[in-house]
Design a protein around this motif. Structure first.
Motif, short mmCIF file in Angstrom:
data_model
loop_
_atom_site.label_atom_id
_atom_site.label_comp_id
_atom_site.label_asym_id
_atom_site.label_seq_id
_atom_site.Cartn_x
_atom_site.Cartn_y
_atom_site.Cartn_z
N LEU A 91 0.35 174.86 71.20
CA LEU A 91 -0.21 175.02 69.85
C LEU A 91 0.84 175.59 68.89
O LEU A 91 1.66 176.42 69.27
N ASP A 92 0.79 175.13 67.64
CA ASP A 92 1.87 175.38 66.69
C ASP A 92 2.24 176.84 66.54
O ASP A 92 3.42 177.21 66.59
N ARG A 93 1.24 177.70 66.32
CA ARG A 93 1.56 179.11 66.08
C ARG A 93 2.19 179.76 67.31
O ARG A 93 3.14 180.54 67.19
N ALA A 94 1.67 179.44 68.47
CA ALA A 94 2.26 179.97 69.71
C ALA A 94 3.67 179.43 69.90
O ALA A 94 4.57 180.16 70.34
N ASN A 95 3.89 178.16 69.56
CA ASN A 95 5.23 177.59 69.68
C ASN A 95 6.23 178.32 68.80
O ASN A 95 7.35 178.62 69.22
N ILE A 96 5.83 178.62 67.57
CA ILE A 96 6.70 179.33 66.64
C ILE A 96 7.04 180.72 67.17
O ILE A 96 8.20 181.15 67.17
N VAL A 97 6.04 181.42 67.67
CA VAL A 97 6.25 182.77 68.21
C VAL A 97 7.16 182.71 69.43
O VAL A 97 8.05 183.55 69.61
N ALA A 98 6.96 181.70 70.30
CA ALA A 98 7.79 181.59 71.51
C ALA A 98 9.26 181.38 71.16
O ALA A 98 10.14 182.01 71.75
N VAL A 99 9.53 180.51 70.21
CA VAL A 99 10.92 180.26 69.81
C VAL A 99 11.52 181.51 69.18
O VAL A 99 12.66 181.90 69.49
N LEU A 100 10.76 182.17 68.31
CA LEU A 100 11.25 183.40 67.68
C LEU A 100 11.54 184.48 68.72
O LEU A 100 12.54 185.20 68.63
N ALA A 101 10.66 184.60 69.71
CA ALA A 101 10.84 185.62 70.75
C ALA A 101 12.14 185.40 71.49
O ALA A 101 12.87 186.36 71.80
N LYS A 102 12.46 184.15 71.79
CA LYS A 102 13.72 183.88 72.48
C LYS A 102 14.92 184.20 71.57
O LYS A 102 15.90 184.80 72.02
N LEU A 103 14.84 183.80 70.31
CA LEU A 103 15.95 184.05 69.39
C LEU A 103 16.20 185.54 69.23
O LEU A 103 17.36 185.99 69.17
N LEU A 104 15.13 186.32 69.15
CA LEU A 104 15.27 187.75 68.93
C LEU A 104 15.72 188.50 70.18
O LEU A 104 16.46 189.49 70.10
N THR A 105 15.26 188.07 71.34
CA THR A 105 15.61 188.77 72.58
C THR A 105 16.89 188.25 73.21
O THR A 105 17.48 188.92 74.07
N GLN A 106 17.31 187.04 72.81
CA GLN A 106 18.49 186.41 73.40
C GLN A 106 18.37 186.29 74.92
O GLN A 106 19.35 186.42 75.66
N CYS A 107 17.12 186.07 75.39
CA CYS A 107 16.88 185.94 76.83
C CYS A 107 17.32 184.56 77.30
O CYS A 107 17.54 183.64 76.51
N SER A 108 17.39 184.39 78.61
CA SER A 108 17.84 183.12 79.18
C SER A 108 16.69 182.15 79.44
O SER A 108 16.93 181.01 79.87
N THR A 109 15.45 182.58 79.22
CA THR A 109 14.29 181.71 79.46
C THR A 109 14.38 180.44 78.62
O THR A 109 14.63 180.50 77.41
N ARG A 110 14.18 179.32 79.26
CA ARG A 110 14.13 178.05 78.53
C ARG A 110 12.75 177.91 77.90
O ARG A 110 11.73 177.99 78.58
#
Length: 294
Positions: A91-110
């Motif tokens: 779902l769109d809002r969850a997708n946006i949050v997921a991408v932002l979370a990776k960008l902010l944490t710089q984690c290795s999760t795909r």
């Protein structure tokens, strides 16, 4: 394997409310855990009609966030702590949050995002300020995902045209709909009086009570059917347009012959007793209910 081992895969969805996307996530989580994978089901808030369908071996992670937009910090904390190799968001809002979370944490999760509907059509039909902001965020952030799954070729082609995402990142994977061992359930009494009385043919529609499903058109068409056939209509689903649809059915004089019982986890028991299945959607990503009805 120890209980504190990290997940092999995580699935992120706002809640387990009775929607098609949420139902598909439960199917996927249950199938993966059945195959021996460690699965985390990450939820903004852990509630909804589908909760009871989740396999007990799936670990549910409650971010305790009342809104998807407020779950960013909690999801980032989860990614840093659990370090899932991959996270599929829906779902769109969850997708946006997921991408932002990776960008902010710089984690290795795909981060793999699932596109459930025709983006350009949805954006065009949601002209509110919030709708335009959501579409802008989709265009801005989706290209940063590691992969995007369209649930049909049409959905995948549309997102390639609408968002500047590398075409090789976009793949099509159709929804799981019914398990391989599925058999249509036998008809039984007591589901609804329209079936029990059999005063005329029963038409059934299944889907969220939302603009995309275009139930206004269905009700207008059914009013014309009623001019010559003593039929009944059942609409299974829940959503924000319930009250307006009830009012509209009343204005058309259909209240005695139209029923909206709400969300039903397994609509096949109802479908097997109906005389006709109908889909009135203005747009769809992939009509799961068509396959279920077939």
């Amino acid at each position: 394997m120890s209980d504190d081992a990290g997940p092999d895969v995580a699935l992120f969805v706002p809640s387990l409310g009775g929607g098609g996307a949420e139902k598909m996530v439960v199917h996927i989580a249950n199938a993966l855990v059945e195959r021996g994978y460690r699965v985390d089901l990450v939820l903004c808030h852990d509630h909804g009609e589908l909760t009871r369908l989740v396999d007990g071996r799936v670990r549910r992670i409650d971010l305790r966030s009342p809104k998807v937009s407020r779950s960013l910090g909690a999801l980032g904390d989860y990614l840093r702590r659990a370090r899932p190799p991959a996270l599929l968001s829906v779902l769109d809002r969850a997708n946006i949050v997921a991408v932002l979370a990776k960008l902010l944490t710089q984690c290795s999760t795909r981060i793999v995002i699932s596109q459930r509907s025709n983006f350009s059509r949805s954006a065009a039909n949601n002209g509110s300020g919030r709708g335009r902001a959501l579409a802008a965020l989709v265009r801005l952030l989706y290209p940063f995902a590691d992969a995007l799954v369209g649930i049909s070729e049409g959905v995948a082609d549309d997102i390639r045209r609408s968002v500047r995402i590398a075409p090789e990142k976009v793949v099509t994977i159709y929804n799981p709909v019914l398990p391989a061992h599925f058999r249509a359930p036998p008809a039984r009494m007591g589901l609804h009086e329209f079936f029990d009385r059999r005063e005329g043919p029963v038409v059934i529609a299944v889907g969220r009570l939302s603009a995309a499903k275009d139930y206004d058109t269905l009700l207008r068409a059914f009013a014309k059917v009623r001019q010559s056939i003593d039929a009944r209509l059942i609409i299974l689903g829940e959503g924000e347009l319930r009250q307006s649809l009830v009012v509209f059915a009343g204005q058309l004089g259909l209240s005695p012959c139209v029923a909206m019982p709400g969300f039903v986890p397994d609509p096949t028991s109802w479908m097997v007793q109906a005389d006709l299945f109908v889909l009135s959607s203005a747009w769809e990503g992939f009509g799961n209910v068509i396959v279920e009805a077939l």
